[in-house]
Design a protein around this motif. Sequence first.
Motif, PDB file in Angstrom:
ATOM      1  N   GLN A  51      20.802   3.156 -12.447  1.00 32.67           N
ATOM      2  CA  GLN A  51      21.380   2.061 -13.282  1.00 32.67           C
ATOM      3  C   GLN A  51      19.803   1.514 -13.957  1.00 32.67           C
ATOM      4  OE1 GLN A  51      22.913   0.158  -9.165  1.00 32.67           O
ATOM      5  NE2 GLN A  51      24.370  -0.383 -10.491  1.00 32.67           N
ATOM      6  N   GLU A  65      21.018  -4.506 -10.678  1.00 29.71           N
ATOM      7  CA  GLU A  65      22.078  -6.291 -11.465  1.00 29.71           C
ATOM      8  C   GLU A  65      21.127  -6.623 -11.956  1.00 29.71           C
ATOM      9  OE1 GLU A  65      25.177  -5.178 -11.136  1.00 29.71           O
ATOM     10  OE2 GLU A  65      25.330  -3.406 -10.082  1.00 29.71           O
ATOM     11  N   THR A 103      30.091 -10.546 -14.910  1.00 29.64           N
ATOM     12  CA  THR A 103      31.442 -10.738 -14.546  1.00 29.64           C
ATOM     13  C   THR A 103      31.761 -10.451 -15.759  1.00 29.64           C
ATOM     14  OG1 THR A 103      31.957 -12.460 -13.788  1.00 29.64           O
ATOM     15  CG2 THR A 103      31.225 -11.176 -11.921  1.00 29.64           C
ATOM     16  N   TYR A 106      29.043  -9.296 -19.362  1.00 33.10           N
ATOM     17  CA  TYR A 106      29.040  -7.095 -19.425  1.00 33.10           C
ATOM     18  C   TYR A 106      29.544  -6.780 -19.151  1.00 33.10           C
ATOM     19  CZ  TYR A 106      24.510  -5.243 -18.001  1.00 33.10           C
ATOM     20  OH  TYR A 106      23.251  -4.583 -18.528  1.00 33.10           O
ATOM     21  N   ASN A 107      30.806  -7.114 -18.536  1.00 32.91           N
ATOM     22  CA  ASN A 107      31.760  -6.029 -17.929  1.00 32.91           C
ATOM     23  C   ASN A 107      32.617  -5.969 -19.855  1.00 32.91           C
ATOM     24  OD1 ASN A 107      35.184  -5.404 -17.500  1.00 32.91           O
ATOM     25  ND2 ASN A 107      33.106  -4.414 -16.063  1.00 32.91           N
ATOM     26  N   LEU A 110      30.483  -3.309 -21.575  1.00 31.13           N
ATOM     27  CA  LEU A 110      30.858  -1.599 -20.892  1.00 31.13           C
ATOM     28  C   LEU A 110      32.195  -1.236 -21.660  1.00 31.13           C
ATOM     29  CD1 LEU A 110      29.495  -1.962 -17.614  1.00 31.13           C
ATOM     30  CD2 LEU A 110      28.290  -1.494 -19.114  1.00 31.13           C
ATOM     31  N   ARG A 111      33.036  -2.260 -21.266  1.00 32.50           N
ATOM     32  CA  ARG A 111      34.310  -1.637 -21.523  1.00 32.50           C
ATOM     33  C   ARG A 111      34.508  -0.930 -23.377  1.00 32.50           C
ATOM     34  NH1 ARG A 111      38.052  -5.141 -21.455  1.00 32.50           N
ATOM     35  NH2 ARG A 111      36.805  -6.673 -20.273  1.00 32.50           N
ATOM     36  N   PHE A 118      36.298   3.802 -18.273  1.00 42.90           N
ATOM     37  CA  PHE A 118      36.641   2.993 -17.477  1.00 42.90           C
ATOM     38  C   PHE A 118      38.713   4.455 -17.684  1.00 42.90           C
ATOM     39  CE2 PHE A 118      33.627   0.719 -18.792  1.00 42.90           C
ATOM     40  CZ  PHE A 118      33.575  -0.131 -17.926  1.00 42.90           C
ATOM     41  N   ALA A 132      38.365  -4.313 -24.956  1.00 42.73           N
ATOM     42  CA  ALA A 132      37.344  -5.293 -24.676  1.00 42.73           C
ATOM     43  C   ALA A 132      36.561  -6.043 -25.923  1.00 42.73           C
ATOM     44  CB  ALA A 132      36.695  -3.913 -24.151  1.00 42.73           C
TER      45      ALA A 132
END
Length: 208
Positions: A51, A65, A103, A106-107, A110-111, A118, A132
């Motif tokens: 990461q 994180e 949450t 950022y999520n 990513l999507r 995913f 997204a």
Amino acid sequence: MYKLFWAKSMGSMTPDVLFEEIGAQYEKILVDVQNDENHGSEFLAVNPMGQIPTLVLPDGTVMTESAAMVLHITDRHPEAKLAPPAGSSESARFQRWLVFMATAVYNADLRLFYADRFTTDASAVDGIAARARTDLDRYFAILDDALDPGPYLLGEGFSAVDVYLWMLASWHPDTAQLFADNPRIAKLAKLVEARPAVARVWAENRED
């Protein structure tokens, strides 16, 4: 000394800026995430999950994180005043927006950019990315509302959550449209980028 494993235009930008703001001593190790040989050496020995960012604290503790790093760095360096005092109402607002961005926004990023991760159904990738993008624009509209009266998320005072918002805004696939739709975010981004610490980090990360 802190050790920050970073890559261009990724979540490492925020802890990098915070260290620059504080004037903390830290070592930066650039990870070539496209190169398996580079990606698999010292970095994966420290963090097998691979990461970015990965932060090694002075005592050897490994952190992942980026939002968690924000909380730790601001707690460890209260003299920099990059976060409100613990337990205050301002701290509650700080934590609320940081967690929301980590949450939700950022999520959604990513999507959008890694939709194939995913699903196991290749035919679903386009739909995941489209949803997204819709979510991303809705979340930024919420943040733009939160900047009233601004100019920062906590009002008149700059804090680490503004750096986090600036970073997320820089990832938007159409920043011109983002700023046109969200003028308060556009104003915040200009203010944040004008800070010398941010300018130094952005010069290393921007994709020209």
